[in-house]
Design an enzyme around this catalytic site. Structure first.
Site, short mmCIF file in Angstrom:
data_model
loop_
_atom_site.label_atom_id
_atom_site.label_comp_id
_atom_site.label_asym_id
_atom_site.label_seq_id
_atom_site.Cartn_x
_atom_site.Cartn_y
_atom_site.Cartn_z
N TYR A 37 -4.46 6.57 -11.42
CA TYR A 37 -4.75 5.13 -11.48
C TYR A 37 -5.90 4.89 -12.47
O TYR A 37 -5.81 4.02 -13.34
CB TYR A 37 -5.11 4.56 -10.10
CG TYR A 37 -5.42 3.08 -10.14
CD1 TYR A 37 -4.43 2.14 -10.43
CD2 TYR A 37 -6.71 2.60 -9.91
CE1 TYR A 37 -4.71 0.78 -10.48
CE2 TYR A 37 -7.01 1.24 -9.95
CZ TYR A 37 -6.01 0.34 -10.24
OH TYR A 37 -6.30 -1.01 -10.29
N THR A 71 1.93 -12.99 -6.80
CA THR A 71 0.95 -12.77 -5.73
C THR A 71 -0.40 -12.40 -6.32
O THR A 71 -0.53 -12.22 -7.54
CB THR A 71 1.45 -11.66 -4.76
OG1 THR A 71 0.56 -11.53 -3.65
CG2 THR A 71 1.53 -10.31 -5.46
N GLY A 79 -2.75 -12.63 -10.18
CA GLY A 79 -1.82 -13.25 -11.12
C GLY A 79 -1.37 -14.62 -10.67
O GLY A 79 -1.26 -15.56 -11.47
N1 LIG Z 1 -7.42 -6.14 -6.41
C1 LIG Z 1 -8.43 -5.46 -6.96
O1 LIG Z 1 -9.43 -5.19 -6.30
C2 LIG Z 1 -8.35 -5.02 -8.40
C3 LIG Z 1 -9.44 -4.30 -8.93
C4 LIG Z 1 -9.38 -3.88 -10.25
C5 LIG Z 1 -8.27 -4.17 -11.03
N2 LIG Z 1 -7.22 -4.87 -10.50
C6 LIG Z 1 -6.05 -5.14 -11.36
O2 LIG Z 1 -5.67 -6.49 -11.25
C7 LIG Z 1 -4.27 -6.62 -11.51
C8 LIG Z 1 -3.63 -7.53 -10.46
O3 LIG Z 1 -3.66 -6.88 -9.23
P1 LIG Z 1 -3.72 -7.59 -7.80
O4 LIG Z 1 -4.96 -7.12 -7.16
O5 LIG Z 1 -3.44 -9.03 -7.90
O6 LIG Z 1 -2.51 -6.81 -7.06
P2 LIG Z 1 -1.20 -7.30 -6.28
O7 LIG Z 1 -1.53 -8.39 -5.33
O8 LIG Z 1 -0.60 -6.05 -5.73
O9 LIG Z 1 -0.28 -7.88 -7.44
C9 LIG Z 1 0.30 -7.01 -8.38
C10 LIG Z 1 1.43 -7.70 -9.10
O10 LIG Z 1 2.04 -6.76 -10.01
C11 LIG Z 1 3.44 -6.79 -9.82
N3 LIG Z 1 4.12 -5.55 -10.20
C12 LIG Z 1 3.97 -4.31 -9.68
N4 LIG Z 1 4.85 -3.46 -10.25
C13 LIG Z 1 5.57 -4.18 -11.16
C14 LIG Z 1 6.64 -3.89 -12.04
N5 LIG Z 1 7.19 -2.68 -12.10
N6 LIG Z 1 7.13 -4.88 -12.81
C15 LIG Z 1 6.62 -6.13 -12.75
N7 LIG Z 1 5.62 -6.47 -11.93
C16 LIG Z 1 5.11 -5.50 -11.13
C17 LIG Z 1 3.61 -7.07 -8.33
O11 LIG Z 1 4.92 -7.51 -8.05
P3 LIG Z 1 5.56 -7.34 -6.55
O12 LIG Z 1 4.88 -8.34 -5.68
O13 LIG Z 1 7.01 -7.60 -6.75
O14 LIG Z 1 5.26 -5.93 -6.14
C18 LIG Z 1 2.56 -8.15 -8.15
O15 LIG Z 1 3.06 -9.38 -8.60
C19 LIG Z 1 -3.71 -5.19 -11.54
O16 LIG Z 1 -3.49 -4.82 -12.87
C20 LIG Z 1 -4.82 -4.36 -10.92
O17 LIG Z 1 -4.83 -3.04 -11.42
C21 LIG Z 1 -7.25 -5.31 -9.21
#
Ligand SMILES: NC(=O)c1ccc[n+]([C@@H]2O[C@H](COP(=O)([O-])OP(=O)(O)OC[C@H]3O[C@@H](n4cnc5c(N)ncnc54)[C@H](OP(=O)(O)O)[C@@H]3O)[C@@H](O)[C@H]2O)c1
Ligand SMILES: *[C@@H]1O[C@H](CO)[C@@H](O)[C@H](O)[C@H]1NC(C)=O
Ligand SMILES: *[C@@H]1O[C@H](CO)[C@@H](O)[C@H](O)[C@H]1NC(C)=O
Ligand SMILES: CC(=O)N[C@H]1CO[C@H](CO)[C@@H](O)[C@@H]1O
Length: 344
Positions: free
Chosen positions: A222, A71, A74
């Site tokens: 965080y 999701t 990624g």
């Molecule tokens: N969105 C933003 O605004 C933002 C800003 C700064 C940095 N980031 C960084 O960007 C990255 C991607 O985030 P995103 O925004 O795409 O969030 P997201 O939509 O919540 O996706 C997070 C992904 O990480 C997986 N995950 C969580 N816990 C896990 C575990 N224990 N083992 C394996 N996989 C796990 C989730 O799997 P499930 O679906 O199974 O839970 C999901 O596939 C993160 O590192 C986040 O800190 C995001």
């Protein structure tokens, strides 16, 4: 012909706005002005989205691992790299969710070389099993994208007793990277990418209570975990000097994904109603959020760039605490001990 993705919503909103206003016998020019404003907002949204990676490299024959690829950012990263001909390993904790995303990507990109592999970063056993499988089944790994993350969850522990945000965002990816390092070196030139965050600027590494046993503030922790990604990038870059394996980290922007799942108010009905316009106008889409990762994975001009922090597709200076070499070294030593990486 492909219409821009916002052509439909623009015309729907435009038509609705137009007909309502006309029904009210208002001036036609008012309706036109309204439609122009709506179009303007869409243009603003596209313009403010922080840049797009325009390189057209293909990566046929290269193998990429993306953690948390089912999701959000990624998934878009995996999709674009599959489109460019890569072999993609989607490393996910929930194989059902992973399979749904994989099927969608294979259908859309026609690249069948997209695989789901089980990886729960909240379990050393799972990380070790994943690394072992990759080590024995993949002849090379060219790009490792440490993308998975959890934000501001209530206090929880991983299978091995680590606080969850540090456990998944930092320690889990630390162990995974260490276990895949020989493979990455053997595949050089290769790249490692950590998804950090602007939140690292509010982070501090609390060495006195690294596992939040005494006190847990989900926001502070965080920030700490994302600062750990920045420090880990710098220390690893030093260790990898001369290997042709680079490691960089990035802030993807503020992106509309499932990352906010633990923030109660934004998840409620009223919250999502209140936040919709803000989200729509000010947050990046997941595809926009993937652009900086894509540049770090693909851009040939970054072949020798290592130990750096990127945001909006450009290199940026991390916060001062993200440049603290002594803290980076100390965190590295603690991480080696806590993950028991050298146990075998
Ligand atoms: N969105 C933003 O605004 C933002 C800003 C700064 C940095 N980031 C960084 O960007 C990255 C991607 O985030 P995103 O925004 O795409 O969030 P997201 O939509 O919540 O996706 C997070 C992904 O990480 C997986 N995950 C969580 N816990 C896990 C575990 N224990 N083992 C394996 N996989 C796990 C989730 O799997 P499930 O679906 O199974 O839970 C999901 O596939 C993160 O590192 C986040 O800190 C995001
Ligand atoms: C990976 O495989 C090589 C041999 O092919 C072996 O020497 C090494 O210990 C393995 N690493 C892991 C983490 O399993
Ligand atoms: C790194 O790449 C250069 C070419 O850019 C090559 O000459 C050198 O042998 C490589 N080093 C290793 C350790 O692979
Ligand atoms: C259609 C397509 O792009 N297929 C590619 C999928 O990935 C493999 C592995 O990199 C390539 O060999 C294929 O060409």
């Amino acid at each position: 012909m492909r219409l821009p993705k916002y052509a439909l919503p623009v015309s729907v909103i435009g038509t609705l706005a137009g007909s309502t206003l006309l029904l009210n016998l208002m001036e036609f020019s008012t309706a036109v002005a309204l439609v122009l404003i709506v179009i303007g907002l869409f243009v603003f949204r596209d313009y403010s989205s922080g840049g797009r990676y325009n390189g057209e490299e293909r990566i046929a024959g290269k193998t990429v691992i993306v953690t948390g690829a089912n999701t959000g950012i990624g998934k878009e990263t995996a999709r674009e790299l599959a489109r460019r001909g890569g072999r993609i390993i989607m490393a996910c904790r929930d194989l059902d969710k992973c399979e749904i995303a994989r099927k969608e990507i294979v259908l859309e990109t026609a690249n069948k070389s997209v695989e789901c592999r089980k990886l729960d970063l909240a379990s050393f056993a799972s990380i070790r099993a994943f690394a072992k499988l990759i080590n024995s089944t993949e002849s090379h790994v060219d790009i490792l994208i440490n993308n998975a993350g959890v934000m501001m969850c209530p206090k929880m522990l991983t299978e091995d007793g680590l606080e969850m945000q540090m456990g998944v965002n930092h320690f889990g990816h630390f162990l995974l990277t260490q276990l895949l390092l020989d493979k990455l070196k053997a595949s050089a030139p290769s790249r490692i990418i950590f998804l950090s965050s602007l939140a690292h600027t509010r982070g501090q590494i609390n060495f006195e209570d690294l596992n939040s046993a005494q006190e847990y503030n989900s926001r502070t922790v965080y920030g700490q975990s994302k600062l750990a990604n920045v420090l880990c990038t710098q220390e690893l870059a030093k260790i990898l000097e001369g290997t042709n394996v680079t490691v960089n980290c990035l802030h993807p922007g503020v992106v509309n994904t499932e990352l906010s799942r633990h923030l109660g108010f934004t998840q409620s009905k009223i919250g999502s109603f209140v936040f919709f316009p803000i989200k729509f106008l000010l947050l990046k889409t997941p595809l926009q959020g993937a652009q900086t990762t894509l540049r770090l994975a693909l851009d040939p001009s970054l072949e020798k760039v290592t130990g750096k922090y990127f945001s909006d597709c450009r290199e940026k200076e991390p916060a001062p605490q993200g440049q603290d070499a002594a803290a980076a070294k100390r965190l590295w030593a603690v991480s080696e001990a806590w993950t028991r990486v050298k146990q075998d």
